[in-house]
Motif scaffolding. Structure first.
Motif, PDB file in Angstrom:
ATOM      1  N   ARG A 149     132.827  28.891  56.536  1.00 16.78           N
ATOM      2  CA  ARG A 149     133.549  30.129  55.910  1.00 16.78           C
ATOM      3  C   ARG A 149     134.659  29.619  55.015  1.00 16.78           C
ATOM      4  O   ARG A 149     134.700  30.171  54.160  1.00 16.78           O
ATOM      5  N   MET A 150     135.515  28.686  55.499  1.00 12.71           N
ATOM      6  CA  MET A 150     136.492  28.330  54.887  1.00 12.71           C
ATOM      7  C   MET A 150     136.177  27.328  53.788  1.00 12.71           C
ATOM      8  O   MET A 150     136.703  27.329  52.546  1.00 12.71           O
ATOM      9  N   GLN A 151     135.011  26.674  53.900  1.00 18.70           N
ATOM     10  CA  GLN A 151     134.618  25.642  52.821  1.00 18.70           C
ATOM     11  C   GLN A 151     134.259  26.681  51.582  1.00 18.70           C
ATOM     12  O   GLN A 151     134.479  26.202  50.611  1.00 18.70           O
ATOM     13  N   ALA A 152     133.450  27.592  52.009  1.00 15.71           N
ATOM     14  CA  ALA A 152     133.177  28.539  50.830  1.00 15.71           C
ATOM     15  C   ALA A 152     134.132  29.324  50.409  1.00 15.71           C
ATOM     16  O   ALA A 152     134.223  29.380  48.816  1.00 15.71           O
ATOM     17  N   LEU A 153     135.198  29.469  50.981  1.00 20.97           N
ATOM     18  CA  LEU A 153     136.381  30.241  50.405  1.00 20.97           C
ATOM     19  C   LEU A 153     137.150  29.213  49.437  1.00 20.97           C
ATOM     20  O   LEU A 153     137.538  29.426  48.429  1.00 20.97           O
ATOM     21  N   TYR A 154     137.239  27.787  49.917  1.00 23.32           N
ATOM     22  CA  TYR A 154     137.885  26.864  49.131  1.00 23.32           C
ATOM     23  C   TYR A 154     137.129  26.840  47.774  1.00 23.32           C
ATOM     24  O   TYR A 154     137.658  26.686  46.571  1.00 23.32           O
ATOM     25  N   LYS A 155     135.874  26.757  47.677  1.00 22.28           N
ATOM     26  CA  LYS A 155     134.837  26.771  46.641  1.00 22.28           C
ATOM     27  C   LYS A 155     135.204  27.940  45.754  1.00 22.28           C
ATOM     28  O   LYS A 155     135.305  27.703  44.397  1.00 22.28           O
ATOM     29  N   ASP A 156     135.427  29.062  46.199  1.00 26.99           N
ATOM     30  CA  ASP A 156     135.600  30.312  45.332  1.00 26.99           C
ATOM     31  C   ASP A 156     136.879  30.351  44.787  1.00 26.99           C
ATOM     32  O   ASP A 156     137.245  30.648  43.670  1.00 26.99           O
ATOM     33  N   ILE A 157     138.067  29.858  45.393  1.00 28.55           N
ATOM     34  CA  ILE A 157     139.438  29.551  44.624  1.00 28.55           C
ATOM     35  C   ILE A 157     138.980  28.273  43.425  1.00 28.55           C
ATOM     36  O   ILE A 157     139.697  28.739  42.469  1.00 28.55           O
ATOM     37  N   GLY A 158     138.453  27.480  43.854  1.00 29.89           N
ATOM     38  CA  GLY A 158     138.333  26.624  42.755  1.00 29.89           C
ATOM     39  C   GLY A 158     137.652  26.907  41.611  1.00 29.89           C
ATOM     40  O   GLY A 158     137.885  26.663  40.346  1.00 29.89           O
ATOM     41  N   ARG A 159     136.852  28.031  41.565  1.00 29.76           N
ATOM     42  CA  ARG A 159     136.043  28.410  40.631  1.00 29.76           C
ATOM     43  C   ARG A 159     136.780  29.437  39.850  1.00 29.76           C
ATOM     44  O   ARG A 159     136.657  29.674  38.540  1.00 29.76           O
ATOM     45  N   VAL A 160     137.647  30.339  40.219  1.00 30.77           N
ATOM     46  CA  VAL A 160     138.363  31.274  39.908  1.00 30.77           C
ATOM     47  C   VAL A 160     139.996  30.872  39.338  1.00 30.77           C
ATOM     48  O   VAL A 160     140.463  31.544  38.437  1.00 30.77           O
ATOM     49  N   ALA A 161     140.434  29.913  40.112  1.00 36.39           N
ATOM     50  CA  ALA A 161     141.985  29.463  39.779  1.00 36.39           C
ATOM     51  C   ALA A 161     142.360  29.569  38.732  1.00 36.39           C
ATOM     52  O   ALA A 161     143.271  29.839  37.974  1.00 36.39           O
ATOM     53  N   ASP A 162     141.507  28.710  37.672  1.00 36.55           N
ATOM     54  CA  ASP A 162     141.955  28.687  36.114  1.00 36.55           C
ATOM     55  C   ASP A 162     141.292  29.589  35.358  1.00 36.55           C
ATOM     56  O   ASP A 162     141.554  29.437  34.153  1.00 36.55           O
ATOM     57  N   ARG A 163     140.915  30.598  35.826  1.00 30.81           N
ATOM     58  CA  ARG A 163     140.225  31.741  34.979  1.00 30.81           C
ATOM     59  C   ARG A 163     141.223  32.884  34.950  1.00 30.81           C
ATOM     60  O   ARG A 163     141.639  33.299  36.249  1.00 30.81           O
ATOM     61  N   ASN A 164     141.863  33.296  33.992  1.00 32.31           N
ATOM     62  CA  ASN A 164     142.792  34.332  33.869  1.00 32.31           C
ATOM     63  C   ASN A 164     142.044  35.725  34.196  1.00 32.31           C
ATOM     64  O   ASN A 164     142.077  36.676  33.298  1.00 32.31           O
ATOM     65  N   VAL A 165     141.487  35.951  35.353  1.00 30.03           N
ATOM     66  CA  VAL A 165     141.181  37.227  35.726  1.00 30.03           C
ATOM     67  C   VAL A 165     141.991  37.739  37.100  1.00 30.03           C
ATOM     68  O   VAL A 165     142.303  36.804  37.901  1.00 30.03           O
ATOM     69  N   THR A 166     141.919  38.992  37.233  1.00 30.60           N
ATOM     70  CA  THR A 166     142.559  39.463  38.475  1.00 30.60           C
ATOM     71  C   THR A 166     141.555  39.547  39.769  1.00 30.60           C
ATOM     72  O   THR A 166     140.412  39.174  39.514  1.00 30.60           O
ATOM     73  N   VAL A 167     142.156  39.009  40.748  1.00 30.57           N
ATOM     74  CA  VAL A 167     141.591  38.718  42.048  1.00 30.57           C
ATOM     75  C   VAL A 167     141.998  39.849  43.229  1.00 30.57           C
ATOM     76  O   VAL A 167     142.879  39.869  43.208  1.00 30.57           O
ATOM     77  N   LEU A 168     140.950  40.435  44.016  1.00 26.86           N
ATOM     78  CA  LEU A 168     141.185  41.029  44.986  1.00 26.86           C
ATOM     79  C   LEU A 168     140.944  40.414  46.409  1.00 26.86           C
ATOM     80  O   LEU A 168     139.903  39.833  46.372  1.00 26.86           O
ATOM     81  N   ILE A 169     141.873  40.195  46.920  1.00 26.37           N
ATOM     82  CA  ILE A 169     141.898  39.479  48.258  1.00 26.37           C
ATOM     83  C   ILE A 169     141.786  40.467  49.323  1.00 26.37           C
ATOM     84  O   ILE A 169     142.674  41.005  49.799  1.00 26.37           O
ATOM     85  N   LEU A 170     140.427  40.151  50.210  1.00 22.78           N
ATOM     86  CA  LEU A 170     140.428  41.302  51.353  1.00 22.78           C
ATOM     87  C   LEU A 170     140.480  40.370  52.588  1.00 22.78           C
ATOM     88  O   LEU A 170     140.151  39.123  52.651  1.00 22.78           O
ATOM     89  N   GLY A 171     140.745  41.060  53.762  1.00 20.87           N
ATOM     90  CA  GLY A 171     140.970  40.376  54.940  1.00 20.87           C
ATOM     91  C   GLY A 171     141.662  41.096  55.879  1.00 20.87           C
ATOM     92  O   GLY A 171     142.614  41.697  55.610  1.00 20.87           O
TER      93      GLY A 171
END
Length: 453
Positions: A149-171
Motif C-alpha cells: 500500500r505504501m509502495q503504491a502511494l510512493y508511486k502516486d506521489i512520484g507521478r503528480v509531484a512535479d505536475r502543477n495540479v491540486t491534490v486531495l489527500i484522504l485518510g
C-alpha cells in the motif's frame, strides 16, 4: 506594533525632516549620521527598513549596503541619491538594495516605498519562521513503510509531484496526510519555495478568512497593521489546507475563487492580489458525501478533487509496524538520552496485534511512552500503554506499573475514554465533543496531546 525605520544621512536637517515625516506616518524612527553608526544599529536594533544616503564620508551608502548583505541581513534598504538614474543607482539595486529614491523627496512616494519595504520584511520574517518550524520537524518528515500500500502511494506521489495540479489527500486521523503533502512539495519544482500549512479546524471561523487571505489595518478590532495571509506567504510555493472539511460555506466560496482565478482581496481591502500557489488539501471526512448532503460546495469539491490520494490506515499495513516502531524508539532514545536497542518479541507482538485506531500518530505516542518508562535496554510488554496491552478499544482498568505517577494513569484513562467515544461516533469530533461535554477545540487539544490526530 510600530515598524522600526532607521534613517542614515550625514545632514542633520535631512535626518530630522525624515524623522518627523515618518513618525507622523506611524513609524518608530532611529537616526544615524554615518555609515559606521548605521552598521552598528542595523546589527543591534534590527530595524524593519533602512533609508540610507549614498554619499557620506568614510563609509558611503553602497559600502554599508555591501557589508550588510555579505553579513546575511535581509533588511530592506532604500538608498537616497541626488543623482537620478545613474550607474551608481543600478549598481545599488544589483548589490541588494530594495529600492532608491531621488532627492529632493516626493514625500508621498517616500512613504509608499517605506510602507512596501516594511510589508515585504514582514513576509520575509514570517516565511523564515515557518521554514524554521518546518526544519525543526524535519526529523519526522519521512514517510516510512515498505508495504504494498505504501509502495503504491510512493508511486502516486512520484507521478503528480512535479505536475502543477491540486491534490486531495484522504485518510483517517494520524495516518500521515501532512507527510504526504510535504513529500509532494519536496519532490516538485517548487521545493525551494515556501511550504505553508494551515489547520482549518483549529482556527475560529471568524478568523480563518484573515489567516488565509490576510487583512488590512483597521479591518476589524485588533487589526493594528496590515497582515499578509497564508496564500500571500505561499506565493510561488505550496499551501496545505489541512482539515478542509471543517471550513464554512462562505469561506469555501472565497477559496473557490482562489482556485479558479488565482486572486483574492485581503479582509477590509480592495486591492486584488494575484498569487501562484499550488494547493494541496487534506481531510479525514468523506467530502463526496458532504457535497451531496450540502455540507460542502460541490464546485469546490470538484476543483479540489483533480487527483486524490488515500493514505492507508496502519491496521491495513501491519508489516510496517516494526519498521515504524523501531524508528520512533531510536528517535526518542536520542531525545531522552537512553540506550535502548529495540523491542522484546513479546512487546513487538503486542504492537503488531493492536488495531491502532489513532494510526501512526498513536504508535508514535505509544513508543514515546515506552521509551520513557523503560528500565532495560529493550522495550518490554509492561512498558507498552495499557490500551495496547489490553488489545481493545474499550476503557480498561489500568494495571499499576512501578514508576507510573497518578497523573500518567489518569491521562491514560482519559485517552481511552476519548478514543472509545470517538469510535462510537465514527470519529465525528462535534458529536464526540458534545457527548463528552467539552467544546471542539478542547477535544482537538486532547486528541493532539494523546497522539490521536
Amino acid at each position: 506594533m510600530m515598524s522600526k525605520v532607521l534613517v542614515v544621512d550625514d545632514e542633520e536637517s535631512v535626518r530630522q525632516m525624515l524623522k518627523d515625516v515618518l513618525e507622523d506616518d506611524g513609524h518608530q524612527v532611529m537616526l544615524a549620521e554615518n555609515g559606521r553608526e548605521a552598521l552598528e544599529k542595523i546589527t543591534v536594533r534590527h530595524p524593519d527598513a533602512v533609508l540610507l544616503d549614498i554619499r557620506m564620508p568614510e563609509i558611503d551608502g553602497l559600502a554599508v549596503l555591501d557589508i550588510v548583505r555579505r553579513e546575511g541581513s535581509t533588511v530592506p534598504i532604500i538608498l537616497m541619491t541626488a543623482f537620478g538614474i545613474t550607474d551608481m543607482a543600478i549598481q545599488a539595486i544589483q548589490t541588494g538594495a530594495y529600492d532608491y529614491i531621488i532627492k529632493p523627496f516626493n514625500i508621498d512616494e517616500l512613504l509608499l516605498t517605506v510602507k512596501k519595504a516594511v510589508n515585504m520584511q514582514d513576509l520575509v520574517t514570517e516565511v523564515a519562521a515557518l521554514r524554521d518550524e518546518l526544519a525543526q520537524n524535519q526529523g519526522d518528515s519521512l514517510l516510512i513503510g515498505t508495504s504494498p500500500r505504501m509502495q503504491a502511494l510512493y508511486k502516486d506521489i512520484g507521478r503528480v509531484a512535479d505536475r502543477n495540479v491540486t491534490v486531495l489527500i484522504l485518510g483517517e486521523s494520524g495516518t500521515g496526510k501532512e507527510l504526504v503533502s510535504w513529500a509532494i512539495h519536496r519532490n516538485s519544482s517548487r521545493r525551494d519555495r515556501p511550504f505553508i500549512k494551515i489547520n482549518c479546524a483549529t482556527i475560529p471561523e471568524n478568523l480563518l478568512e484573515s489567516e488565509l487571505f490576510g487583512h488590512e489595518k483597521g479591518a476589524f478590532t485588533g487589526a493594528d497593521r496590515r497582515k499578509p495571509g497564508k496564500f500571500e506567504l505561499a506565493n510561488r510555493g505550496t499551501i496545505l489546507l489541512d482539515e478542509i472539511g471543517e471550513i464554512s460555506l462562505s469561506t469555501q466560496a472565497k477559496l473557490l475563487r482562489v482556485l479558479q482565478e488565482k486572486e483574492f482581496e485581503r479582509v477590509g481591502g480592495t486591492e486584488t492580489i494575484k498569487v501562484d500557489v499550488r494547493i494541496l488539501a487534506a481531510t479525514n471526512k468523506d467530502l463526496a458525501r458532504l457535497a451531496r448532503e450540502g455540507g460542502f460546495r460541490e464546485d469546490l469539491y470538484f476543483r479540489l478533487n483533480v487527483v486524490t490520494m488515500t493514505v492507508p490506515p496502519l491496521r491495513e499495513r501491519r508489516e510496517d509496524i516494526p519498521l515504524l516502531a523501531n524508528h520512533f524508539v531510536q528517535k526518542f532514545s536520542g531525545e531522552f538520552n537512553k540506550q535502548i536497542t529495540g523491542f522484546s518479541q513479546e512487546a513487538m507482538d503486542l504492537l503488531c496485534s493492536y488495531e491502532w485506531p489513532g494510526n501512526v500518530r498513536e504508535l508514535k505516542n505509544a513508543c514515546q511512552r515506552a521509551v520513557v518508562m523503560a528500565t532495560a535496554q529493550v522495550i518490554l510488554p509492561d512498558d507498552i500503554p495499557f490500551s495496547v496491552q489490553a488489545g481493545t478499544h474499550g476503557v480498561e482498568t489500568p494495571v499499576y506499573t512501578p514508576g507510573m505517577t497518578l497523573k500518567e494513569i489518569v491521562a491514560d484513562v482519559e485517552r481511552q475514554v476519548i478514543l472509545k467515544v470517538l469510535r462510537e461516533n465514527n470519529w465525528n469530533r462535534s458529536a464526540t465533543a458534545e457527548a463528552l461535554g467539552i467544546n471542539r477545540r478542547s477535544l482537538y487539544a486532547k486528541m493532539k496531546e494523546y497522539g490521536l490526530i
